[in-house]
Motif scaffolding. Sequence first.
Motif, PDB file in Angstrom:
ATOM      1  N   TYR A   1      -2.624   5.017  11.694  1.00 23.02           N
ATOM      2  CA  TYR A   1      -2.730   3.872  12.626  1.00 23.02           C
ATOM      3  C   TYR A   1      -2.204   2.574  12.009  1.00 23.02           C
ATOM      4  CZ  TYR A   1      -6.573   3.306   9.416  1.00 23.02           C
ATOM      5  OH  TYR A   1      -7.297   3.207   8.265  1.00 23.02           O
ATOM      6  N   CYS A   2      -1.874   2.596  10.720  1.00 27.23           N
ATOM      7  CA  CYS A   2      -1.733   1.331   9.990  1.00 27.23           C
ATOM      8  C   CYS A   2      -0.284   0.877   9.805  1.00 27.23           C
ATOM      9  CB  CYS A   2      -2.381   1.471   8.615  1.00 27.23           C
ATOM     10  SG  CYS A   2      -2.414  -0.097   7.726  1.00 27.23           S
TER      11      CYS A   2
ATOM     12  N   MET B   1      -0.462   4.265   0.720  1.00 25.47           N
ATOM     13  CA  MET B   1      -1.091   5.270   1.578  1.00 25.47           C
ATOM     14  C   MET B   1      -0.321   5.359   2.901  1.00 25.47           C
ATOM     15  SD  MET B   1      -3.848   6.398  -0.018  1.00 25.47           S
ATOM     16  CE  MET B   1      -4.854   7.014   1.333  1.00 25.47           C
ATOM     17  N   SER B   2      -0.707   6.314   3.748  1.00 25.22           N
ATOM     18  CA  SER B   2      -0.015   6.432   5.057  1.00 25.22           C
ATOM     19  C   SER B   2      -1.001   6.746   6.166  1.00 25.22           C
ATOM     20  CB  SER B   2       1.043   7.532   4.958  1.00 25.22           C
ATOM     21  OG  SER B   2       0.397   8.724   4.498  1.00 25.22           O
ATOM     22  N   CYS B   3      -2.051   5.932   6.266  1.00 26.01           N
ATOM     23  CA  CYS B   3      -3.004   6.125   7.353  1.00 26.01           C
ATOM     24  C   CYS B   3      -2.224   5.967   8.660  1.00 26.01           C
ATOM     25  CB  CYS B   3      -4.134   5.108   7.248  1.00 26.01           C
ATOM     26  SG  CYS B   3      -4.947   5.179   5.632  1.00 26.01           S
TER      27      CYS B   3
ATOM     28  N   ILE C   1       0.431  -1.790   7.837  1.00 27.92           N
ATOM     29  CA  ILE C   1       0.531  -2.583   6.594  1.00 27.92           C
ATOM     30  C   ILE C   1       1.581  -2.045   5.623  1.00 27.92           C
ATOM     31  CG2 ILE C   1      -0.748  -3.349   4.557  1.00 27.92           C
ATOM     32  CD1 ILE C   1      -3.176  -3.688   6.458  1.00 27.92           C
ATOM     33  N   PRO C   2       1.643  -0.720   5.368  1.00 29.50           N
ATOM     34  CA  PRO C   2       2.694  -0.266   4.439  1.00 29.50           C
ATOM     35  C   PRO C   2       4.098  -0.641   4.929  1.00 29.50           C
ATOM     36  CG  PRO C   2       1.055   1.439   4.765  1.00 29.50           C
ATOM     37  CD  PRO C   2       0.757   0.366   5.774  1.00 29.50           C
TER      38      PRO C   2
ATOM     39  N   VAL D   1      -4.430  -5.897  -0.491  1.00 35.78           N
ATOM     40  CA  VAL D   1      -4.529  -4.975   0.641  1.00 35.78           C
ATOM     41  C   VAL D   1      -5.712  -4.046   0.369  1.00 35.78           C
ATOM     42  CG1 VAL D   1      -3.420  -3.040   1.806  1.00 35.78           C
ATOM     43  CG2 VAL D   1      -2.103  -5.087   1.246  1.00 35.78           C
ATOM     44  N   GLN D   2      -5.772  -3.549  -0.876  1.00 31.15           N
ATOM     45  CA  GLN D   2      -6.863  -2.670  -1.315  1.00 31.15           C
ATOM     46  C   GLN D   2      -6.988  -2.868  -2.814  1.00 31.15           C
ATOM     47  OE1 GLN D   2      -7.906   0.938   0.895  1.00 31.15           O
ATOM     48  NE2 GLN D   2      -6.315   1.697  -0.474  1.00 31.15           N
TER      49      GLN D   2
ATOM     50  N   ARG E   1      -7.145   9.863   6.663  1.00 26.70           N
ATOM     51  CA  ARG E   1      -7.990   9.210   5.656  1.00 26.70           C
ATOM     52  C   ARG E   1      -8.461  10.302   4.702  1.00 26.70           C
ATOM     53  NH1 ARG E   1      -7.980   3.991   4.799  1.00 26.70           N
ATOM     54  NH2 ARG E   1     -10.232   3.697   4.584  1.00 26.70           N
TER      55      ARG E   1
ATOM     56  N   CYS F   1       0.834  -1.207   0.000  1.00 31.13           N
ATOM     57  CA  CYS F   1       0.000   0.000   0.000  1.00 31.13           C
ATOM     58  C   CYS F   1       0.865   1.253   0.000  1.00 31.13           C
ATOM     59  CB  CYS F   1      -0.898   0.022   1.244  1.00 31.13           C
ATOM     60  SG  CYS F   1      -2.037   1.399   1.232  1.00 31.13           S
TER      61      CYS F   1
HETATM   62  S1  SF4 Z   1      -5.462   1.426   6.250  1.00 29.48           S
HETATM   63 FE1  SF4 Z   1      -5.481   0.590   4.204  1.00 29.48          FE
HETATM   64  S2  SF4 Z   1      -5.124   2.365   2.882  1.00 29.48           S
HETATM   65 FE2  SF4 Z   1      -4.478   2.946   4.908  1.00 29.48          FE
HETATM   66  S3  SF4 Z   1      -2.290   2.491   4.991  1.00 29.48           S
HETATM   67 FE3  SF4 Z   1      -3.392   0.705   5.816  1.00 29.48          FE
HETATM   68  S4  SF4 Z   1      -3.632  -0.658   4.093  1.00 29.48           S
HETATM   69 FE4  SF4 Z   1      -3.150   1.364   3.276  1.00 29.48          FE
END
Ligand code: SF4
Length: 433
Positions: A150-151, A146-148, A153-154, A188-189, A268, A144
Amino acid sequence: MKVYLQALGCKLNESELEAWARDFAARGDQVVTDPRDADTIVLNTCTVTAQAARKSRNLSRHLSRANSNAQIVLTGCYASMSSEQAQGLPNVAFVVPNADKDALVKITRERVGDFPYAPYFPSPSVNEQVSLRTRAFVKIEDGCNMSCTYCIIPLARGRARSRPQNEIIDAIKSLVDGGYQEVILTGVQISDYRLQERESGNGRLRGLCDLVSEILRETPLPRLRLTSIAPWDLDDELLDMFSDTRLCRHLHLSLQSGSNTVLRRMRRPYTVEQFADAVEMARAMIPHVAITTDVIVGFPGEADVEFQESLEFVERMNFARVHVFPYSAREGTVAAQLPLHLSDLVKDARAKAMQRVADTAQAKFAKQNVGRTFDVLYEEQTNAAGIFSGYTDNYIRVATRSNKNLSNRILSTRLMENVQDGARGELVSNAND
Ligand code: SF4
């Protein structure tokens, strides 16, 4: 080699596991369903919350106790983010980080068993051998950009990258040959699916819509289901595709919070008003569509009034299903450094309140569809009384009594009443032949 595979966490982890199971089986390895029968155990871990990371460690320890002779291969987000700690767990032979996941079968066979690795072609028999369900997950993208805040995953899965289209089409054709009725596109998305179209020479960027129309054109797959679509990627082109009844009327749009001030702190890229417009557009273009979502409660600094806003917005949206997550600080994320983290007590209370709203909305959605007739893909017999359960295309779980084996059949079913977690169904007259 006798290999046992298990995954924690998201559908993406599940889809990777299914692909590895088919890959191992195609090479003549035996995929076993009991870890005590294995000489190699592959565990696909998760770290999306602190609890998920703890579960990953505990499961790894549990598997090593269940079979102290087996070599454990740890992979997935927990193993990638905490590789030293993971490597130190009992019986862990080695860690395969997320970046090398696509080559996990090759790495494992070469490191564990000194088994030669050669290309293979999926065959129906392989699917029968490892056929775990009537629906199969197929991974189309990972990572991913993006840079949310709390996340994790990246950090755990890296930059967004998409799988070649022909590879996906071939995988789906092989699954259809193997008797699968439904494929769930995972990533992931998945609306991040992007491929530079070299062949056509015009360098046109091909996205999810191109892939979906190619799958519907090139394969006889009866049902195609999509997973996470970014709310900001929802547009007419994608919604128009649902005129093809093979595309399941189900959209998973992650909201995360129903408060604009919290959304801003989460980074977001939308407001609740924009999210509501996207949902309204989808409902206008796809009759009886199921909109499902994820919501985080207890984000750092979430004031009572912000939580109330979020609760009321979720209630107003009438989601078909809501996955509720108490905020969990993840090391390395921006939100973990924010002030005003809430106590577990407050987070638990908010999660319970949000879950009540979610359960009411889910029951309401099932009730709204009572009296209508849907094609249900029956998965398994759930009890000795001849009750079979499965899902409608708009994601309602249906339980139907029959004296015939309905497993892996798509049958026209009338929803008679809503029951716990779904509806009771009756087969439409000729469906039971
Ligand atoms: S919440 Fe989703 S869109 Fe946002 S950084 Fe995590 S994986 Fe990416």
